[in-house]
Scaffold this motif. Structure first.
Motif, mmCIF file in Angstrom:
data_model
loop_
_atom_site.group_PDB
_atom_site.id
_atom_site.type_symbol
_atom_site.label_atom_id
_atom_site.label_comp_id
_atom_site.label_asym_id
_atom_site.label_seq_id
_atom_site.Cartn_x
_atom_site.Cartn_y
_atom_site.Cartn_z
ATOM 1 N N PRO A 81 43.638 45.864 35.951
ATOM 2 C CA PRO A 81 43.869 46.458 34.634
ATOM 3 C C PRO A 81 42.610 46.460 33.779
ATOM 4 C CG PRO A 81 44.841 44.268 34.780
ATOM 5 C CD PRO A 81 44.405 44.623 36.156
ATOM 6 N N SER A 82 42.571 47.365 32.817
ATOM 7 C CA SER A 82 41.437 47.417 31.895
ATOM 8 C C SER A 82 41.306 46.088 31.159
ATOM 9 C CB SER A 82 41.637 48.548 30.878
ATOM 10 O OG SER A 82 41.646 49.792 31.532
ATOM 11 N N GLY A 83 40.074 45.612 31.020
ATOM 12 C CA GLY A 83 39.809 44.377 30.297
ATOM 13 C C GLY A 83 39.898 43.121 31.129
ATOM 14 N N VAL A 84 40.220 43.255 32.427
ATOM 15 C CA VAL A 84 40.373 42.057 33.245
ATOM 16 C C VAL A 84 39.020 41.455 33.638
ATOM 17 C CG1 VAL A 84 40.421 43.093 35.564
ATOM 18 C CG2 VAL A 84 41.837 41.086 35.090
ATOM 19 N N GLY A 85 37.937 42.259 33.569
ATOM 20 C CA GLY A 85 36.615 41.708 33.872
ATOM 21 C C GLY A 85 35.911 42.326 35.056
ATOM 22 N N LYS A 86 36.357 43.503 35.498
ATOM 23 C CA LYS A 86 35.747 44.127 36.677
ATOM 24 C C LYS A 86 34.297 44.528 36.400
ATOM 25 C CE LYS A 86 38.754 47.438 36.813
ATOM 26 N NZ LYS A 86 39.435 47.088 35.534
ATOM 27 N N THR A 87 34.078 45.220 35.286
ATOM 28 C CA THR A 87 32.715 45.649 34.941
ATOM 29 C C THR A 87 31.819 44.441 34.702
ATOM 30 O OG1 THR A 87 33.410 47.777 34.033
ATOM 31 C CG2 THR A 87 31.333 46.865 33.197
ATOM 32 N N HIS A 143 40.509 44.801 46.994
ATOM 33 C CA HIS A 143 41.027 43.640 46.278
ATOM 34 C C HIS A 143 41.646 44.066 44.951
ATOM 35 C CE1 HIS A 143 38.941 40.470 48.673
ATOM 36 N NE2 HIS A 143 37.990 41.378 48.803
ATOM 37 N N ALA A 144 42.713 43.384 44.556
ATOM 38 C CA ALA A 144 43.264 43.495 43.205
ATOM 39 C C ALA A 144 42.771 42.308 42.393
ATOM 40 C CB ALA A 144 44.786 43.516 43.251
ATOM 41 N N MET A 145 42.254 42.586 41.207
ATOM 42 C CA MET A 145 41.770 41.554 40.290
ATOM 43 C C MET A 145 42.741 41.489 39.113
ATOM 44 S SD MET A 145 37.966 41.391 38.628
ATOM 45 C CE MET A 145 37.404 40.053 37.592
ATOM 46 N N THR A 146 43.411 40.369 38.953
ATOM 47 C CA THR A 146 44.461 40.266 37.946
ATOM 48 C C THR A 146 44.440 38.881 37.304
ATOM 49 O OG1 THR A 146 46.034 39.533 39.656
ATOM 50 C CG2 THR A 146 45.993 41.891 39.161
ATOM 51 N N GLY A 147 45.191 38.758 36.195
ATOM 52 C CA GLY A 147 45.422 37.450 35.589
ATOM 53 C C GLY A 147 44.473 37.116 34.461
ATOM 54 N N HIS A 148 44.823 36.074 33.726
ATOM 55 C CA HIS A 148 44.014 35.547 32.615
ATOM 56 C C HIS A 148 44.051 34.017 32.705
ATOM 57 C CE1 HIS A 148 43.837 39.521 30.778
ATOM 58 N NE2 HIS A 148 45.138 39.610 30.972
ATOM 59 N N PRO A 149 42.957 33.406 33.135
ATOM 60 C CA PRO A 149 41.697 33.996 33.611
ATOM 61 C C PRO A 149 41.881 34.747 34.926
ATOM 62 C CG PRO A 149 41.706 31.634 33.964
ATOM 63 C CD PRO A 149 42.934 31.922 33.161
#
Length: 253
Positions: free
Chosen positions: A49-55, A212-218
């Motif tokens: 999702p947007s804002g998760v930290g990919k960039t 890969h899926a990047m998810t969660g906080h953190p």
């Protein structure tokens, strides 16, 4: 039949490992113990999702964002990444006063490399391959957003680095051009190590060796999906479409 635009990478295939990554913004942890391995000579795709930290992760690997201890970024050969990576940002970052051709040759210009006829010819061939034949003398203001993104893609491919970081490289393109340039990127980046961030599950499954899926906080990076067969895979491949459902399920979680 096109001849290869890019020569074989002068470096051996390069693996990169991000381990125990930690980064906070405003006291809120973006990552606390994030780990990702880029296998040598493969395309790794990262969705989330947007804002998760990919960039931010791309920028961290590129040395443009400073992580916190105990973050470790290591290469398989133990050598630094400086000078061995190309980075394509979400924005095209074209210089408005340069022609399209000179924007593609920007890296060579900044390194004060002699702009030989061979180098210019390779840049023109890349522009041809991304569908911009005849636009080499134009300024960026004369191009559409999708055309500008194609110039940025050509500039990235022109850098000829063993590690390539790409942040939504096809996002501004129409559907048909997007499919065609996915295939072109898969062809020209074969044998290089690539980390590609995208919001498009089908794109990732067409051209990625590991997805890969990047998810969660953190944020954490999930176990890789490995689409069958070599990229680029047909968009209507039943195995690809089945994995798309699994990838969407992981992103929803």
């Amino acid at each position: 039949m096109h001849a290869p635009v890019l020569p074989a990478s002068p470096d051996a295939p390069l693996s990169v490992t991000v381990a125990n990554a930690r980064l906070t913004y405003g006291g809120i942890p973006l990552y606390e113990d994030l780990t990702l391995r880029l296998e040598a000579g493969t395309v790794t795709c990262l969705l989330g999702p947007s804002g998760v930290g990919k960039t931010t992760l791309l920028r961290m690997i590129a040395g443009l964002a400073v992580p916190e201890p105990p973050t470790a970024i290591a290469t398989g050969d133990g050598r630094p990444l400086a000078g061995r990576l190309a980075y394509m940002a979400q924005q095209d970052l074209l210089l408005p006063w340069l022609t399209v051709l000179d924007n593609v040759l920007l890296g060579a210009r900044l390194r004060r490399t002699a702009l030989t006829a061979g180098l210019a010819g390779r840049a023109r061939e890349l522009l041809d391959r991304v569908g911009l034949a005849g636009r080499a003398g134009d300024r960026p203001a004369a191009l559409s957003g999708g055309q500008r993104q194609r110039v940025a893609l050509a500039r990235t491919l022109m850098e000829d680095r063993p590690l390539v970081l790409m942040d939504e490289p096809f996002s501004a393109l129409d559907a048909i051009t997007r499919l065609r340039l996915q295939e072109l990127a898969a062809e020209l980046l074969a044998g290089r190590t690539v980390l590609l961030v995208t919001h498009d599950p089908l794109e990732a499954l067409r051209i990625g060796h590991r997805v890969h899926a990047m998810t969660g906080h953190p944020a954490t990076v999930g176990t890789a999906l490995a689409p069958p067969g070599p990229p680029p895979r047909p968009a209507d491949d039943p195995a690809v479409l089945a994995l798309q459902g699994e990838l969407l399920r992981r992103l929803r979680e």
